[in-house]
Write an enzyme that holds these catalytic residues in place. Structure first.
Site, PDB file in Angstrom:
ATOM      1  N   ASN A  67     -14.214  -1.425  18.042  1.00  0.00           N
ATOM      2  CA  ASN A  67     -13.753  -1.208  19.424  1.00  0.00           C
ATOM      3  C   ASN A  67     -14.547  -0.208  20.246  1.00  0.00           C
ATOM      4  O   ASN A  67     -14.212   0.011  21.403  1.00  0.00           O
ATOM      5  CB  ASN A  67     -12.290  -0.737  19.404  1.00  0.00           C
ATOM      6  N   GLY A 127     -15.628   0.961  14.669  1.00  0.00           N
ATOM      7  CA  GLY A 127     -16.732   0.003  14.593  1.00  0.00           C
ATOM      8  C   GLY A 127     -16.459  -1.250  15.409  1.00  0.00           C
ATOM      9  O   GLY A 127     -17.367  -1.840  16.011  1.00  0.00           O
ATOM     10  N   ARG A 180     -10.776   7.446  20.617  1.00  0.00           N
ATOM     11  CA  ARG A 180     -10.547   7.127  22.038  1.00  0.00           C
ATOM     12  C   ARG A 180     -10.488   8.408  22.866  1.00  0.00           C
ATOM     13  O   ARG A 180     -11.053   8.495  23.954  1.00  0.00           O
ATOM     14  CB  ARG A 180      -9.224   6.369  22.207  1.00  0.00           C
ATOM     15  N   ARG A 232      -2.666  -2.158  -3.385  1.00  0.00           N
ATOM     16  CA  ARG A 232      -3.906  -1.413  -3.166  1.00  0.00           C
ATOM     17  C   ARG A 232      -3.880  -0.201  -4.097  1.00  0.00           C
ATOM     18  O   ARG A 232      -2.915   0.567  -4.115  1.00  0.00           O
ATOM     19  CB  ARG A 232      -3.968  -0.935  -1.724  1.00  0.00           C
ATOM     20  N   ARG A 269     -12.563  14.582   8.197  1.00  0.00           N
ATOM     21  CA  ARG A 269     -13.407  14.994   7.070  1.00  0.00           C
ATOM     22  C   ARG A 269     -14.819  15.291   7.548  1.00  0.00           C
ATOM     23  O   ARG A 269     -15.346  14.575   8.410  1.00  0.00           O
ATOM     24  CB  ARG A 269     -13.470  13.897   6.008  1.00  0.00           C
ATOM     25  N   GLY A 275     -11.100   7.227   8.196  1.00  0.00           N
ATOM     26  CA  GLY A 275     -12.124   7.499   7.193  1.00  0.00           C
ATOM     27  C   GLY A 275     -13.315   6.625   7.559  1.00  0.00           C
ATOM     28  O   GLY A 275     -13.157   5.640   8.288  1.00  0.00           O
ATOM     29  N   ASN A 332       0.872  -1.173   0.000  1.00  0.00           N
ATOM     30  CA  ASN A 332       0.000   0.000   0.000  1.00  0.00           C
ATOM     31  C   ASN A 332       0.915   1.230   0.000  1.00  0.00           C
ATOM     32  O   ASN A 332       1.510   1.565   1.019  1.00  0.00           O
ATOM     33  CB  ASN A 332      -0.882  -0.038   1.254  1.00  0.00           C
ATOM     34  N   GLU A 386      -8.183  -5.724   5.398  1.00  0.00           N
ATOM     35  CA  GLU A 386      -8.079  -5.339   3.986  1.00  0.00           C
ATOM     36  C   GLU A 386      -6.869  -5.973   3.312  1.00  0.00           C
ATOM     37  O   GLU A 386      -6.919  -6.356   2.151  1.00  0.00           O
ATOM     38  CB  GLU A 386      -8.022  -3.810   3.876  1.00  0.00           C
ATOM     39  N   HIS A 397     -13.246   2.277   0.244  1.00  0.00           N
ATOM     40  CA  HIS A 397     -13.218   1.222   1.279  1.00  0.00           C
ATOM     41  C   HIS A 397     -13.833  -0.088   0.773  1.00  0.00           C
ATOM     42  O   HIS A 397     -14.267  -0.914   1.578  1.00  0.00           O
ATOM     43  CB  HIS A 397     -14.045   1.618   2.532  1.00  0.00           C
TER      44      HIS A 397
END
Ligand code: ADP
Length: 403
Positions: free
Chosen positions: A338, A336, A288, A95, A245, A216, A7, A388, A184
């Site tokens: 944690n 999502g 967090r 990627r 964003r 993101g 990547n 991923e 994604h």
């Protein structure tokens, strides 16, 4: 079979080497701050006992070419590596962020593919040039190893026109390919497949909403296993509130910022992409920290979290309406997976849609797939860890085997 996943970003290169027979990571690493004085390379290799041994290299790495040379020599060096010879690596999977309309699936890289990725640079000016550089440099350094491009956008190419066209002059689509693409895709596809395995049904018989919440963030609606809508658009700026964003805003906002505050296009771009989202609302983009601040009584952090979760909830409603019937809602990504608080608030008040989270299950920690809905509810709510890199490795393997 060993597959290397790469990547390449504008100032970093991340890599993972997989043994595909066991879906196992053999080595993983990252070159960061390329071109800066404080470049860092970290390399970890799996030892026989399953532990990882870490090696770090500090000092200026002038450019991506040097970065790749370090990676290749670490991978080939008996002291740091898990391969005896580079020829043991069967393929490299890259990627690539934007495949435009040209790519509906991963593809073995040849000159034509390189040209098509180049043609998509106007659609992803920050990402595709770096991805392309990664491909060209690896081709130069290890020309004998076949390479595959796996696109973030490809999974969303099944989205129908009613969802991907913007209501602007049609000619902008015809001449300049202005439309929704979505990103994604590798993560949405991976967690959807894992969820289908868990539910014991073929993916093509399932309607799902996948919610990827990392730095993101995006959601996708899948009808009979195929993507029919997603929250990101022509660029990754639209949709959910993200780390930095804004997600959805009135499209006229830039005119206001330009006319009343005298901001330039570049400044507006920076404001919406890098200074907004959680960071803009409460000063930090790290979930967090935002949750920590809220727990300490910080009002701004509380409202930031409310906005964040409310946006997810309204898209769940929208996608439920688009799908008509829903089998499962899937949370993934760093947040999502944690942040039980975010999952709970995003699903609050959706009992009429047969979506209800069981608080105890939601708060239990775990590494694998977890079901967190109240028993007896029609819609399963699942937490599915994304991977991923593994998905890119699996797609790469499939492509070279079928080539
Ligand atoms: P990326 O998009 O860069 O891959 P990740 O998927 O790793 O990002 O997600 C990063 C986000 O996940 C950060 O906002 C981070 O604060 C959040 N996160 C990680 N662990 C936790 C946790 N235990 N609780 C809440 N948020 C977490």
């Amino acid at each position: 079979m060993k597959i290397l996943v790469i990547n390449t970003g504008s100032s970093s290169i991340k890599y993972q080497l997989f043994e595909m027979d066991q879906d196992q990571v053999l080595a993983t690493g990252m070159v960061e701050k390329i071109g800066e004085s404080g470049s860092i390379m970290t390399h970890q290799r799996r030892l026989e006992d399953g532990q990882f041994q870490k090696t770090a290299l500090e000092g200026r790495i002038a450019n991506h070419q040097e970065g790749f040379q370090h990676i290749v020599s670490f991978l080939g060096d008996p002291e740091h590596s898990v391969v005896k010879d580079r020829s043991e690596i069967s393929a490299i999977g890259h990627r690539v962020v934007h495949g435009g309309e040209a790519f509906h699936a991963p593809v073995v890289i040849d000159e034509k593919v390189i040209e098509a990725i180049r043609e998509n640079i106007p659609l992803a000016p920050l990402h595709n040039p770096a991805n392309l550089m990664g491909i060209e440099l690896t081709k130069e350094i290890v020309p004998d190893i076949p390479q595959v491009a796996v696109f973030d956008t490809a999974f969303h190419q099944t989205i129908p026109k009613r969802s991907y066209l913007y209501a602007i002059p049609f000619e902008l689509y015809e001449k300049h390919r202005v439309r929704k693409y979505g990103f994604h895709g590798t993560s949405h596809a991976y967690v959807a497949e894992r969820a289908a395995d868990y539910l014991g049904k073929p993916l093509k018989e399932l309607n799902l909403i996948t919610i990827h919440l990392g730095n993101g963030a995006s959601m996708a609606a899948l009808q009979n296993g195929e993507c029919v809508d997603t929250t990101m658009g022509m660029t990754p700026l639209s949709g959910l509130v993200m780390g930095t964003r804004s997600g959805d805003v009135d499209p006229a906002l830039p005119f206001f910022l330009a006319e009343h505050l005298g901001m330039t296009l570049k400044e507006i771009d920076g404001l919406l992409n890098k200074e907004s989202g959680l960071k803009g609302l409460c000063g930090t983009n790290d979930m967090r920290e935002v949750i920590g601040k809220k727990e300490a009584g910080d009002e701004q952090a509380s409202i930031a979290l409310e906005i964040y979760a409310y946006r997810i909830k309204t898209y769940i409603g929208a996608y439920f309406a688009a799908l008509g019937k829903l089998d499962a809602l899937i949370f993934t990504g760093g947040i999502g997976e944690n942040a039980p608080y975010i999952r709970e608030v995003s699903c609050q008040g959706l009992e009429k849609l047969d979506i209800e989270i069981d608080s105890e299950r939601n708060n239990q920690r775990g590494d694998g797939i977890r079901e967190i809905n109240t028993s007896g509810r029609e819609v399963k709510v699942l937490v599915v860890p994304t991977n991923e890199e593994l998905k890119i490795a699996q797609e790469t393997k499939r492509e070279i085997e079928n080539y």
